[in-house]
Write an enzyme that holds these catalytic residues in place. Structure first.
Site, PDB file in Angstrom:
ATOM      1  N   LEU A  23      -5.865   7.439  -5.536  1.00  0.00           N
ATOM      2  CA  LEU A  23      -5.644   8.605  -4.679  1.00  0.00           C
ATOM      3  C   LEU A  23      -5.713   9.953  -5.385  1.00  0.00           C
ATOM      4  O   LEU A  23      -5.585  10.991  -4.737  1.00  0.00           O
ATOM      5  CB  LEU A  23      -4.296   8.455  -3.949  1.00  0.00           C
TER       6      LEU A  23
ATOM      7  N   GLU B 286     -14.390  -4.563   3.207  1.00  0.00           N
ATOM      8  CA  GLU B 286     -14.241  -4.122   1.810  1.00  0.00           C
ATOM      9  C   GLU B 286     -14.236  -5.322   0.865  1.00  0.00           C
ATOM     10  O   GLU B 286     -14.981  -5.351  -0.117  1.00  0.00           O
ATOM     11  CB  GLU B 286     -12.939  -3.321   1.649  1.00  0.00           C
TER      12      GLU B 286
ATOM     13  N   ASN C 163      -8.146  -4.674  -2.948  1.00  0.00           N
ATOM     14  CA  ASN C 163      -9.535  -4.555  -3.422  1.00  0.00           C
ATOM     15  C   ASN C 163      -9.627  -4.822  -4.921  1.00  0.00           C
ATOM     16  O   ASN C 163     -10.539  -5.507  -5.371  1.00  0.00           O
ATOM     17  CB  ASN C 163     -10.101  -3.168  -3.097  1.00  0.00           C
TER      18      ASN C 163
ATOM     19  N   HIS D 267     -14.511   3.799   0.085  1.00  0.00           N
ATOM     20  CA  HIS D 267     -13.812   4.611   1.074  1.00  0.00           C
ATOM     21  C   HIS D 267     -13.856   3.872   2.423  1.00  0.00           C
ATOM     22  O   HIS D 267     -14.907   3.361   2.815  1.00  0.00           O
ATOM     23  CB  HIS D 267     -14.481   5.980   1.199  1.00  0.00           C
TER      24      HIS D 267
HETATM   25  C1  GAR Z   1      -8.847   0.848   0.726  1.00  0.00           C
HETATM   26  O1  GAR Z   1      -9.025   0.775   2.116  1.00  0.00           O
HETATM   27  C2  GAR Z   1      -9.777   1.889   0.131  1.00  0.00           C
HETATM   28  O2  GAR Z   1     -11.010   1.965   0.795  1.00  0.00           O
HETATM   29  C3  GAR Z   1      -8.976   3.148   0.348  1.00  0.00           C
HETATM   30  O3  GAR Z   1      -7.651   2.775   0.020  1.00  0.00           O
HETATM   31  C4  GAR Z   1      -7.460   1.415   0.409  1.00  0.00           C
HETATM   32  C5  GAR Z   1      -6.765   0.685  -0.722  1.00  0.00           C
HETATM   33  O4  GAR Z   1      -6.376  -0.588  -0.319  1.00  0.00           O
HETATM   34  N1  GAR Z   1      -9.466   4.230  -0.435  1.00  0.00           N
HETATM   35  C6  GAR Z   1      -9.449   5.484  -0.003  1.00  0.00           C
HETATM   36  O5  GAR Z   1      -8.993   5.798   1.083  1.00  0.00           O
HETATM   37  C7  GAR Z   1     -10.066   6.509  -0.959  1.00  0.00           C
HETATM   38  N2  GAR Z   1     -10.243   7.764  -0.309  1.00  0.00           N
HETATM   39  P1  GAR Z   1      -5.952  -1.676  -1.396  1.00  0.00           P
HETATM   40  O6  GAR Z   1      -4.895  -1.021  -2.280  1.00  0.00           O
HETATM   41  O7  GAR Z   1      -5.396  -2.804  -0.622  1.00  0.00           O
HETATM   42  O8  GAR Z   1      -7.176  -2.054  -2.176  1.00  0.00           O
END
Ligand code: GAR
Length: 191
Positions: free
Chosen positions: A88, A177, A17, A107
């Protein structure tokens, strides 16, 4: 948008992301991704940011929670907004006070479902699968003192088929996302 927005992205893991956001704003006239911060020195997101020419800053949990070091770095760089992209750690109150209504998070579920402490990444999709949901999706929201409870800015849904594994669900959610997060950040900054 009245002035130049200087963005700091916070991320703890892979950073797909963060990468999508950095790429989207690379040549933007008013929005600059100034810094990528992580609490995880091993996170792949650091490589992704560096490869795209974005400065990085690594910090420990205690530096983040119990000192002003991270906040001072944001002030020094004149950061106007924080973007959490797979970050996190809970954001301490002194950041929320310094950036009121100026912190946004993504999220991987339709909040308030499957939110709260301990609900992140693939764990969310495992819970969606176990609950036998027919649909899930993403939520983009402002950040306040409570996990996953800030004002909801945007949601998008996708189907969950009964044969889907949690990895299938995660893949579909991740596509949503990447498709929406950069554009919703842009709209949010314009308001
Ligand atoms: C994503 O799916 C985001 O929505 C989630 O972590 C992932 C990170 O993926 N966030 C949460 O769960 C927050 N509570 P990435 O490192 O590939 O962007």
């Amino acid at each position: 948008m009245s002035s130049f927005a200087q963005i700091a992205i916070f991320a703890s893991g892979s950073g797909t992301n963060a990468q999508a956001v950095i790429q989207y704003f690379q040549h933007h006239p008013f929005i600059k991704i100034n810094l990528l911060l992580s609490n995880n020195a091993e996170a792949k997101v650091l490589e992704r940011a560096m490869a795209l020419g974005v400065d990085t800053f690594v910090f420990t949990k205690s530096q983040f929670r119990e000192s002003d070091e991270v906040l001072n770095e944001l002030k020094r760089r004149k950061i106007t907004h924080m973007v959490l992209a797979g970050f996190l750690l809970q954001v301490p109150t002194h950041f929320i006070k310094a950036f009121p209504d100026r912190i946004i998070n993504i999220h991987p579920s339709l909040l308030p479902k499957f939110g709260g402490k301990g609900m992140y990444g693939i764990k969310v999709q495992e819970a969606v699968k176990v609950a036998g949901e027919y649909e899930t999706g993403i939520t983009i929201h402002e950040v306040n003192e409570h996990y996953d409870e800030g004002k909801i800015i945007f949601q998008a849904a996708c189907k969950v088929e009964s044969a889907d594994t949690h990895f299938d669900i995660a893949k579909r959610v991740q596509e949503l996302e990447h498709q929406h997060f950069p554009r919703i950040i842009e709209q949010w900054l314009k308001n």
